[in-house]
Design a protein around this motif. Structure first.
Motif, short mmCIF file in Angstrom:
data_model
loop_
_atom_site.label_atom_id
_atom_site.label_comp_id
_atom_site.label_asym_id
_atom_site.label_seq_id
_atom_site.Cartn_x
_atom_site.Cartn_y
_atom_site.Cartn_z
N THR A 53 -5.24 18.34 4.95
CA THR A 53 -6.80 18.12 4.90
C THR A 53 -7.12 18.42 3.66
OG1 THR A 53 -6.83 20.42 5.52
CG2 THR A 53 -7.35 18.66 7.62
N ASP A 54 -6.56 18.91 2.74
CA ASP A 54 -6.52 19.54 1.43
C ASP A 54 -7.23 18.25 0.38
OD1 ASP A 54 -7.14 20.89 -0.87
OD2 ASP A 54 -5.70 22.54 -0.70
N PHE A 92 -9.00 7.57 -16.93
CA PHE A 92 -8.91 8.10 -16.19
C PHE A 92 -8.94 9.13 -14.85
CE2 PHE A 92 -7.33 7.93 -21.14
CZ PHE A 92 -5.97 7.27 -20.76
N TYR A 93 -10.33 9.35 -14.73
CA TYR A 93 -10.02 9.47 -13.11
C TYR A 93 -10.02 9.23 -12.54
CZ TYR A 93 -14.31 10.72 -10.11
OH TYR A 93 -14.82 11.13 -9.05
N PHE A 94 -9.63 9.98 -10.89
CA PHE A 94 -9.74 9.34 -9.78
C PHE A 94 -9.65 10.47 -8.70
CE2 PHE A 94 -5.64 11.28 -10.70
CZ PHE A 94 -5.02 12.25 -9.70
N HIS A 95 -10.85 9.79 -7.29
CA HIS A 95 -11.00 11.28 -6.92
C HIS A 95 -10.83 10.28 -5.40
CE1 HIS A 95 -13.38 14.70 -5.22
NE2 HIS A 95 -12.38 15.42 -6.28
N ARG A 96 -11.62 10.89 -4.43
CA ARG A 96 -11.37 10.69 -3.36
C ARG A 96 -12.50 9.77 -2.56
NH1 ARG A 96 -10.04 15.65 -3.17
NH2 ARG A 96 -11.61 17.29 -3.33
N SER A 97 -12.73 9.54 -1.47
CA SER A 97 -14.17 9.13 -1.33
C SER A 97 -13.80 8.32 0.70
CB SER A 97 -14.13 7.95 -2.25
OG SER A 97 -15.89 6.96 -1.29
N THR A 98 -14.80 8.45 0.75
CA THR A 98 -14.87 8.09 2.45
C THR A 98 -14.72 6.20 2.07
OG1 THR A 98 -17.61 8.15 2.17
CG2 THR A 98 -16.00 10.12 3.18
N GLY A 99 -15.36 5.60 1.09
CA GLY A 99 -15.34 4.07 1.32
C GLY A 99 -16.36 3.38 1.87
N LEU A 111 -6.93 13.60 -5.13
CA LEU A 111 -6.38 12.90 -4.05
C LEU A 111 -7.24 12.94 -2.49
CD1 LEU A 111 -2.55 14.49 -3.53
CD2 LEU A 111 -3.56 11.63 -5.36
N VAL A 112 -6.45 11.91 -1.98
CA VAL A 112 -7.03 11.91 -0.52
C VAL A 112 -6.74 12.64 0.54
CG1 VAL A 112 -6.89 9.17 -1.01
CG2 VAL A 112 -5.09 10.07 0.09
N ASP A 113 -8.06 12.37 0.80
CA ASP A 113 -7.67 13.33 2.32
C ASP A 113 -7.72 13.30 3.70
OD1 ASP A 113 -10.26 13.89 2.55
OD2 ASP A 113 -10.13 16.03 1.58
N GLU A 114 -7.54 13.58 4.76
CA GLU A 114 -8.12 12.66 6.18
C GLU A 114 -9.00 12.39 6.54
OE1 GLU A 114 -6.91 16.31 9.55
OE2 GLU A 114 -4.31 15.52 8.74
N ALA A 115 -10.02 13.16 5.47
CA ALA A 115 -11.75 12.80 5.41
C ALA A 115 -12.01 11.57 4.61
CB ALA A 115 -12.95 14.03 5.27
N SER A 116 -11.73 11.53 3.35
CA SER A 116 -11.93 10.74 3.05
C SER A 116 -10.36 9.77 2.32
CB SER A 116 -12.55 11.83 1.41
OG SER A 116 -13.46 12.04 2.05
N SER A 117 -10.36 8.85 3.00
CA SER A 117 -9.06 7.97 2.37
C SER A 117 -8.84 7.18 1.35
CB SER A 117 -8.18 7.35 4.12
OG SER A 117 -9.80 7.19 4.71
N TRP A 118 -9.25 6.74 0.82
CA TRP A 118 -10.34 5.90 -0.40
C TRP A 118 -10.49 6.31 -1.33
CZ3 TRP A 118 -10.04 1.03 -0.08
CH2 TRP A 118 -10.19 0.26 1.61
N PHE A 119 -9.14 6.08 -3.05
CA PHE A 119 -9.90 5.92 -4.10
C PHE A 119 -10.70 5.26 -4.97
CE2 PHE A 119 -5.30 7.49 -3.75
CZ PHE A 119 -5.75 8.49 -4.42
N HIS A 120 -11.71 6.05 -5.98
CA HIS A 120 -12.44 5.24 -6.50
C HIS A 120 -11.82 5.57 -8.01
CE1 HIS A 120 -15.31 8.49 -5.15
NE2 HIS A 120 -15.58 9.35 -6.63
N ARG A 121 -12.22 4.96 -8.61
CA ARG A 121 -11.72 5.36 -10.30
C ARG A 121 -12.29 5.31 -11.53
NH1 ARG A 121 -5.78 5.57 -9.88
NH2 ARG A 121 -4.89 5.54 -7.97
N GLY A 122 -12.44 5.90 -12.80
CA GLY A 122 -13.04 5.41 -13.33
C GLY A 122 -14.02 6.32 -13.31
N PHE A 171 0.49 -0.90 0.17
CA PHE A 171 0.00 0.26 0.02
C PHE A 171 0.99 1.18 -0.05
CE2 PHE A 171 0.33 -1.43 4.17
CZ PHE A 171 0.87 -0.45 5.12
N ASP A 172 -0.07 2.25 -0.50
CA ASP A 172 0.77 3.56 -0.25
C ASP A 172 0.74 4.35 0.94
OD1 ASP A 172 2.47 3.80 -2.90
OD2 ASP A 172 0.25 3.46 -3.87
N VAL A 173 1.34 5.51 1.13
CA VAL A 173 1.23 5.94 2.50
C VAL A 173 1.28 7.17 1.75
CG1 VAL A 173 1.70 6.31 5.25
CG2 VAL A 173 2.10 4.59 4.27
N TYR A 174 0.14 8.09 1.93
CA TYR A 174 0.58 9.72 1.80
C TYR A 174 0.04 11.34 2.81
CZ TYR A 174 -2.07 7.52 -2.73
OH TYR A 174 -1.83 6.34 -3.71
#
Length: 102
Positions: A15-16, A81-88, A58-69, A8-11
């Motif tokens: 908060t942004d 090529f879309y990616f964005h943060r998500s709460t999971g 990118l992920v942030d403190e409130a949304s630490s998961w990526f969703h893609r597509g 896994f990657d650690v970012y």
């Protein structure tokens, strides 16, 4: 943590979710820059990547998961090529797929 570091990657903490200085090469966040901010058709200013101008965040403190597509109701600002943060959590306009790599 170091035992599983290859899996896994650690970012860096932020908060942004638009702080693209935290992106990583190899997970598609680093390769898709530079990133641009401009207003979409709905009048909101969003970040887009240099690959087909897809929406990005990118992920942030409130949304630490990526969703893609992308979400199906976002139209042309989302593709492979879309990616964005998500709460999971679950979304009615988002699906997933499993990917195995070798």
């Amino acid at each position: 943590l170091s035992t599983y570091a290859n899996y896994f990657d650690v970012y860096g903490a932020t908060t942004d979710g638009n702080d693209f200085s935290k992106r990583k090469l190899g997970d598609a966040t680093g390769e898709m820059g530079p990133f641009y901010y401009y207003k979409d058709k709905d009048g909101y200013s969003r970040s887009h990547n240099a690959w087909y101008a897809d929406l990005s965040g990118l992920v942030d403190e409130a949304s630490s998961w990526f969703h893609r597509g992308g979400l199906f109701d976002h139209g042309i600002i989302t593709s492979q090529f879309y990616f964005h943060r998500s709460t999971g959590g679950s979304y009615s306009n988002l699906s997933f797929r499993l990917v195995l790599t070798n």
